[in-house]
Design a protein around this motif. Structure first.
Motif, PDB file in Angstrom:
ATOM      1  N   ARG A 261       0.819  -1.222   0.000  1.00 45.63           N
ATOM      2  CA  ARG A 261       0.000   0.000   0.000  1.00 45.63           C
ATOM      3  C   ARG A 261       0.850   1.269   0.000  1.00 45.63           C
ATOM      4  N   GLY A 262       2.117   1.125  -0.256  1.00 46.99           N
ATOM      5  CA  GLY A 262       2.958   2.319  -0.375  1.00 46.99           C
ATOM      6  C   GLY A 262       3.648   2.688   0.924  1.00 46.99           C
ATOM      7  N   TRP A 263       3.614   3.998   1.239  1.00 40.89           N
ATOM      8  CA  TRP A 263       4.416   4.571   2.307  1.00 40.89           C
ATOM      9  C   TRP A 263       3.543   5.255   3.359  1.00 40.89           C
ATOM     10  N   THR A 264       4.079   5.369   4.580  1.00 39.45           N
ATOM     11  CA  THR A 264       3.333   6.050   5.634  1.00 39.45           C
ATOM     12  C   THR A 264       4.279   6.696   6.628  1.00 39.45           C
ATOM     13  N   ASP A 265       3.837   7.829   7.180  1.00 36.64           N
ATOM     14  CA  ASP A 265       4.547   8.487   8.282  1.00 36.64           C
ATOM     15  C   ASP A 265       4.149   7.909   9.628  1.00 36.64           C
ATOM     16  N   ASP A 266       3.096   7.098   9.649  1.00 37.91           N
ATOM     17  CA  ASP A 266       2.542   6.588  10.906  1.00 37.91           C
ATOM     18  C   ASP A 266       2.278   5.094  10.765  1.00 37.91           C
ATOM     19  N   HIS A 267       3.370   4.343  10.741  1.00 43.31           N
ATOM     20  CA  HIS A 267       3.270   2.900  10.498  1.00 43.31           C
ATOM     21  C   HIS A 267       2.614   2.187  11.661  1.00 43.31           C
ATOM     22  N   GLU A 268       1.751   1.222  11.339  1.00 48.80           N
ATOM     23  CA  GLU A 268       1.115   0.356  12.328  1.00 48.80           C
ATOM     24  C   GLU A 268       1.257  -1.088  11.871  1.00 48.80           C
ATOM     25  N   ALA A 269       1.229  -1.990  12.819  1.00 52.59           N
ATOM     26  CA  ALA A 269       1.385  -3.412  12.499  1.00 52.59           C
ATOM     27  C   ALA A 269       0.310  -3.855  11.517  1.00 52.59           C
ATOM     28  N   GLY A 270       0.736  -4.504  10.437  1.00 55.13           N
ATOM     29  CA  GLY A 270      -0.199  -5.076   9.478  1.00 55.13           C
ATOM     30  C   GLY A 270      -0.832  -4.108   8.514  1.00 55.13           C
ATOM     31  N   ASP A 271      -0.376  -2.850   8.468  1.00 53.24           N
ATOM     32  CA  ASP A 271      -1.029  -1.884   7.560  1.00 53.24           C
ATOM     33  C   ASP A 271      -0.525  -1.972   6.124  1.00 53.24           C
ATOM     34  N   LEU A 272       0.462  -2.817   5.867  1.00 51.55           N
ATOM     35  CA  LEU A 272       1.006  -3.041   4.527  1.00 51.55           C
ATOM     36  C   LEU A 272       1.633  -1.792   3.923  1.00 51.55           C
ATOM     37  N   HIS A 273       2.083  -0.875   4.785  1.00 47.63           N
ATOM     38  CA  HIS A 273       2.829   0.304   4.367  1.00 47.63           C
ATOM     39  C   HIS A 273       4.273   0.191   4.874  1.00 47.63           C
ATOM     40  N   THR A 274       5.180   0.806   4.157  1.00 48.83           N
ATOM     41  CA  THR A 274       6.568   0.907   4.602  1.00 48.83           C
ATOM     42  C   THR A 274       6.758   2.235   5.320  1.00 48.83           C
ATOM     43  N   PRO A 275       7.380   2.241   6.494  1.00 48.32           N
ATOM     44  CA  PRO A 275       7.548   3.499   7.230  1.00 48.32           C
ATOM     45  C   PRO A 275       8.502   4.465   6.524  1.00 48.32           C
ATOM     46  N   ILE A 276       8.139   5.738   6.550  1.00 52.17           N
ATOM     47  CA  ILE A 276       8.970   6.807   5.990  1.00 52.17           C
ATOM     48  C   ILE A 276       9.939   7.284   7.063  1.00 52.17           C
ATOM     49  N   GLY A 277      11.172   7.565   6.654  1.00 56.02           N
ATOM     50  CA  GLY A 277      12.086   8.149   7.624  1.00 56.02           C
ATOM     51  C   GLY A 277      13.534   7.802   7.379  1.00 56.02           C
ATOM     52  N   VAL A 278      14.346   8.114   8.396  1.00 55.13           N
ATOM     53  CA  VAL A 278      15.778   7.813   8.408  1.00 55.13           C
ATOM     54  C   VAL A 278      16.026   6.842   9.553  1.00 55.13           C
ATOM     55  N   PHE A 279      16.583   5.683   9.225  1.00 52.88           N
ATOM     56  CA  PHE A 279      16.791   4.627  10.221  1.00 52.88           C
ATOM     57  C   PHE A 279      18.199   4.049  10.050  1.00 52.88           C
ATOM     58  N   ARG A 280      18.797   3.698  11.153  1.00 53.27           N
ATOM     59  CA  ARG A 280      20.131   3.097  11.100  1.00 53.27           C
ATOM     60  C   ARG A 280      20.054   1.665  10.588  1.00 53.27           C
ATOM     61  N   LEU A 281      21.174   1.228  10.028  1.00 52.97           N
ATOM     62  CA  LEU A 281      21.344  -0.152   9.584  1.00 52.97           C
ATOM     63  C   LEU A 281      22.488  -0.740  10.406  1.00 52.97           C
ATOM     64  N   SER A 282      22.167  -1.573  11.380  1.00 51.57           N
ATOM     65  CA  SER A 282      23.199  -2.008  12.327  1.00 51.57           C
ATOM     66  C   SER A 282      23.417  -3.514  12.385  1.00 51.57           C
ATOM     67  N   ASP A 283      22.459  -4.331  11.903  1.00 46.37           N
ATOM     68  CA  ASP A 283      22.576  -5.783  12.044  1.00 46.37           C
ATOM     69  C   ASP A 283      22.063  -6.482  10.795  1.00 46.37           C
ATOM     70  N   ALA A 284      22.632  -7.665  10.534  1.00 46.56           N
ATOM     71  CA  ALA A 284      22.261  -8.441   9.353  1.00 46.56           C
ATOM     72  C   ALA A 284      22.175  -9.910   9.723  1.00 46.56           C
ATOM     73  N   GLY A 285      21.699 -10.688   8.775  1.00 42.56           N
ATOM     74  CA  GLY A 285      21.592 -12.128   8.990  1.00 42.56           C
ATOM     75  C   GLY A 285      21.009 -12.786   7.758  1.00 42.56           C
ATOM     76  N   GLY A 286      20.673 -14.066   7.907  1.00 44.93           N
ATOM     77  CA  GLY A 286      20.072 -14.768   6.792  1.00 44.93           C
ATOM     78  C   GLY A 286      20.188 -16.273   6.915  1.00 44.93           C
ATOM     79  N   ARG A 287      19.496 -16.955   6.023  1.00 41.73           N
ATOM     80  CA  ARG A 287      19.568 -18.411   5.994  1.00 41.73           C
ATOM     81  C   ARG A 287      20.895 -18.881   5.428  1.00 41.73           C
ATOM     82  N   LEU A 288      21.463 -18.098   4.499  1.00 41.95           N
ATOM     83  CA  LEU A 288      22.727 -18.465   3.874  1.00 41.95           C
ATOM     84  C   LEU A 288      23.912 -17.931   4.681  1.00 41.95           C
ATOM     85  N   PRO A 289      25.106 -18.478   4.451  1.00 36.57           N
ATOM     86  CA  PRO A 289      26.288 -18.017   5.183  1.00 36.57           C
ATOM     87  C   PRO A 289      26.590 -16.550   4.894  1.00 36.57           C
TER      88      PRO A 289
END
Length: 254
Positions: A119-147
């Motif tokens: 459903r696009g983007w939102t300034d006021d994200h809520e669980a399950g609203d199918l929107h991606t939150p707008i803003g500036v966020f840090r990227l500090s951790d990663a992971g995955g199923r693969l090595p």
């Protein structure tokens, strides 16, 4: 000749001699003197002005207005900018920038196509609203199923990153979490992306990641091709305090 005429001639000769002796035949004060004018101009003429050196200013992040730029931490020298065409768009473009002291921000990878929330983007994200939150966020951790592909971020390889089923357009989701980068929205930095702690509460949603694209819109995450995910993981440097800046073009430009 009479005595009177002789006397007049003598007086006239004396007066003429006196006038010539006082300099009446010299140039009047202020009269034109070529030598004087030439000498005066040469002495007083200023040197030719030198052109000022060109001024250069560090380049700001393209597409961002002052309000969004102000949200980027001063210490951040890497920024992944994710730009949607409109607030309703679930397709986006991503570019990785790095900041250099003299040049400012310069693109080092991308542009890469991406997907975001259905459903696009939102300034006021809520669980399950199918929107991606707008803003500036840090990227500090990663992971995955693969090595770990070689990232400098803390990386958690775990079989719990497995996913199955189909996406919003019926596309298979398998492999979507082979590589993920946690977006620090409503999470505790320094933990595995699988951590479910929600500092803002469950209603604000969470588990917003950058992950492998499944050829369709996401619930709230940003997705890139597997090739681009590996490139991003290898490029991010925690010493440069990377962030993601994301939202629709009109909002990012504020």
């Amino acid at each position: 000749m009479t005595v009177r005429k002789a006397l007049a001639l003598v007086i006239g000769a004396v007066m003429c001699t006196g006038v010539l002796g006082t300099g009446c035949a010299q140039q009047q004060s202020g009269a034109y003197s070529p030598d004087a004018r030439t000498t005066g101009r040469s002495a007083s003429q200023p040197a030719s002005p030198q052109p000022a050196p060109p001024r250069s200013f560090p380049r700001p992040l393209p597409g961002l207005g002052p309000a969004m730029r102000a949200r980027i931490p001063d210490a951040s020298r890497q920024a992944l900018v994710v730009t949607g065409a409109t607030e309703r768009s679930y397709e986006a473009q991503t570019v990785l920038y790095e900041q250099y002291p003299a040049q400012g921000w310069r693109a080092v990878a991308g542009p890469w196509p991406a997907h975001n929330g259905l459903r696009g983007w939102t300034d006021d994200h809520e669980a399950g609203d199918l929107h991606t939150p707008i803003g500036v966020f840090r990227l500090s951790d990663a992971g995955g199923r693969l090595p770990d592909p070689g990232t400098r971020l803390p990386y958690d390889q775990d079989p719990e990153f497995a996913v199955s089923g189909t996406g919003h357009f019926g596309e298979p989701l398998e492999g979507s979490f082979d590589y993920v980068i946690a977006i620090d929205y409503n999470r505790v930095p320094g933990t595995t992306p699988l951590d479910k702690t929600r500092p803002l509460g469950e209603d604000e949603g969470g588990g917003v990641w950058i992950h492998v694209d499944h050829d369709g819109p996401t619930n709230a995450c940003v997705s890139l091709s597997e090739e681009h995910m590996r490139a991003l993981l290898n490029a991010l440097d925690p010493d440069k305090e990377p962030v993601v800046v994301m939202g629709p073009e009109s909002v990012l430009a504020r």
